[in-house]
Design a protein around this motif. Structure first.
Motif, short mmCIF file in Angstrom:
data_model
loop_
_atom_site.label_atom_id
_atom_site.label_comp_id
_atom_site.label_asym_id
_atom_site.label_seq_id
_atom_site.Cartn_x
_atom_site.Cartn_y
_atom_site.Cartn_z
N LEU A 206 2.44 -4.37 -9.92
CA LEU A 206 2.88 -5.51 -9.12
C LEU A 206 2.43 -5.35 -7.67
CD1 LEU A 206 4.55 -8.12 -8.82
CD2 LEU A 206 6.56 -6.67 -8.42
N ALA A 207 2.56 -4.15 -7.14
CA ALA A 207 2.12 -3.88 -5.76
C ALA A 207 0.61 -4.07 -5.62
CB ALA A 207 2.53 -2.47 -5.35
N ALA A 208 -0.14 -3.68 -6.65
CA ALA A 208 -1.60 -3.86 -6.61
C ALA A 208 -1.97 -5.34 -6.55
CB ALA A 208 -2.24 -3.20 -7.83
N THR B 48 0.83 -1.20 0.00
CA THR B 48 0.00 0.00 0.00
C THR B 48 0.87 1.25 0.00
OG1 THR B 48 -1.72 -1.19 1.24
CG2 THR B 48 -1.85 1.21 1.21
N LEU B 49 1.94 1.22 0.78
CA LEU B 49 2.86 2.36 0.83
C LEU B 49 3.55 2.57 -0.51
CD1 LEU B 49 4.22 4.55 2.52
CD2 LEU B 49 5.91 2.85 3.26
N VAL B 50 3.91 1.49 -1.17
CA VAL B 50 4.54 1.60 -2.49
C VAL B 50 3.60 2.27 -3.48
CG1 VAL B 50 5.35 0.27 -4.48
CG2 VAL B 50 6.14 -0.33 -2.19
N MET B 51 2.35 1.81 -3.51
CA MET B 51 1.38 2.41 -4.43
C MET B 51 1.15 3.88 -4.11
SD MET B 51 -1.50 -0.53 -5.15
CE MET B 51 -1.96 -0.75 -3.43
N TRP B 52 1.06 4.20 -2.82
CA TRP B 52 0.86 5.59 -2.41
C TRP B 52 2.06 6.45 -2.82
CZ3 TRP B 52 3.71 8.64 0.98
CH2 TRP B 52 3.13 9.88 1.30
N SER C 230 5.69 -11.24 -1.94
CA SER C 230 4.67 -10.21 -1.71
C SER C 230 5.10 -9.21 -0.65
CB SER C 230 3.35 -10.87 -1.28
OG SER C 230 2.81 -11.66 -2.32
N THR C 231 6.01 -9.61 0.21
CA THR C 231 6.54 -8.70 1.23
C THR C 231 7.93 -8.21 0.89
OG1 THR C 231 5.23 -9.76 2.98
CG2 THR C 231 7.17 -8.51 3.67
N ILE C 232 8.76 -9.09 0.35
CA ILE C 232 10.15 -8.73 0.08
C ILE C 232 10.25 -7.65 -0.99
CG2 ILE C 232 12.36 -9.60 -0.79
CD1 ILE C 232 11.66 -12.29 0.45
N ASP C 233 9.48 -7.78 -2.06
CA ASP C 233 9.57 -6.82 -3.17
C ASP C 233 9.24 -5.39 -2.74
OD1 ASP C 233 10.33 -8.85 -4.85
OD2 ASP C 233 8.35 -9.17 -5.70
N TYR D 268 11.77 -2.00 -2.49
CA TYR D 268 11.49 -0.72 -3.15
C TYR D 268 11.50 0.43 -2.14
CZ TYR D 268 8.98 2.90 -5.76
OH TYR D 268 8.63 4.08 -6.36
N ILE D 269 10.89 0.20 -0.98
CA ILE D 269 10.83 1.25 0.04
C ILE D 269 12.23 1.59 0.54
CG2 ILE D 269 10.06 1.74 2.40
CD1 ILE D 269 7.57 0.01 1.75
N SER D 270 13.06 0.57 0.74
CA SER D 270 14.43 0.82 1.21
C SER D 270 15.21 1.62 0.18
CB SER D 270 15.13 -0.50 1.51
OG SER D 270 15.31 -1.26 0.32
N LYS D 271 14.96 1.35 -1.10
CA LYS D 271 15.64 2.10 -2.16
C LYS D 271 15.22 3.56 -2.16
CE LYS D 271 14.12 2.20 -6.29
NZ LYS D 271 13.66 1.93 -7.68
N THR D 272 13.94 3.82 -2.03
CA THR D 272 13.45 5.20 -2.04
C THR D 272 13.89 5.94 -0.80
OG1 THR D 272 11.35 4.43 -1.08
CG2 THR D 272 11.45 4.69 -3.47
#
Length: 303
Positions: free
Chosen positions: A84-86, A61-65, A272-275, A279-283
């Motif tokens: 993918l996040a959806a 949800t955070l990735v999509m936001w 579903s959790t790792i991906d 992404y969040i760690s990269k941002t």
């Protein structure tokens, strides 16, 4: 695929399997009576399900936001990452429904919905492959990439992928697991090798670009580390089904349905959790580096 865990008897449209002439009985938590001798893989399966719901759902949800609200110039891969996040968000949200049905209700109608969710999850490598191909073109073939940066093309590709995913999931939901087994095997094999090829090629190009230099450019160094991590995740998540599932016919029933398939697809579900966390760690690292650069700039104060 996760749907290998589903008993073929769920196609019965009369009563739930746990309702007999003797009354209601709770379904087996290890699904098959034969699995009583080796039920431990199901414990891992349930742990992964809860883990995905607790961490995977908010992370996706955070990735999509983040992608939807980002005002800065986003990566071209973000279109695929959002989709993918959806998919993973939907799959994580199915956890309470699945656990309730698997451990208590055992109702055929909900099993069909679970078939659909499993079909959706089985095809997530399609978007992962799109992400890897997009990055491959950006690094290995930059001239070609500059001519196809338009996100409208990626939106069109995403729509095509969605059509394939829905067709696969609906087929699995209506006709059952056996109707898509060969398709899944082809999908997972081709996706795995394409993703590995793309990431190894990116690593090779990044390493080659610093040949003879003592220090790698910080931007390229970050990209190199990210690709190495992504490659490791791909191998961990998708090598087990690639290595084990082609030999399914050689396993005993207990080995296949109580141990191997449950464990293999639980590992796949961890993506579903790792991906999204990756992404969040990269941002977050990008945000921190931007803040540092801003802090190092001289500030003019007019009195």
């Amino acid at each position: 695929m996760d749907s290998d865990l589903i008993n073929s008897e769920t196609s019965n449209f009369s009563l739930p399997q746990n309702v007999t002439v003797l009354g209601w009985r709770p379904p087996l938590w290890y699904h098959y009576e034969e699995c009583a001798v080796a039920p431990y893989a199901f414990i891992f399966y349930f742990i992964v399900k809860v883990f995905n719901l607790a961490l995977g759902f908010p992370a996706n949800t955070l990735v999509m936001w983040h992608i939807a609200t980002s005002k800065s110039e986003s990566s071209t891969s973000d279109v695929f990452i959002f989709n993918l996040a959806a998919l993973d968000t939907f799959f994580c949200l199915m956890t309470p429904i699945e656990l309730t049905n698997r451990l208590y209700l055992d109702y055929w109608g909900i099993w069909h919905l679970q078939h659909f969710a499993y079909g959706v999850k089985d095809t997530t490598p399609l978007f992962l492959t799109c992400i890897c191909l997009d990055r491959y073109l950006a690094v290995v073939h930059p001239i070609v990439f500059t001519n196809i940066r338009d996100n409208r093309m990626r939106i069109g590709i995403s729509a095509l992928v969605w059509a394939m995913i829905l067709a696969y999931a609906i087929t699995e939901s209506i006709l059952g697991v056996l109707s898509v087994t060969k398709v899944f095997s082809s999908l997972i094999l081709s996706s795995f090798f394409i993703m590995v090829f793309c990431n190894i090629s990116i690593i090779w190009v990044l390493r080659k670009s610093v040949a003879g230099k003592e220090v790698m450019n910080p931007v390229k160094k970050k990209a190199f580390k990210m690709v190495v991590i992504l490659l490791a995740i791909i191998v961990v998540n998708y090598l087990p089904p690639v290595a084990l599932m082609p030999f399914a016919s050689t396993y005993t029933f207990v080995q296949m349905h109580c141990q191997i398939s449950v464990s293999v697809f639980s590992i796949m579900d961890l993506s579903s959790t790792i991906d999204p966390i990756l992404y969040i760690s990269k941002t977050d690292r990008m945000s921190c580096s931007c803040l540092k650069r801003t802090a190092n700039k001289p500030v003019n104060i007019n009195v």
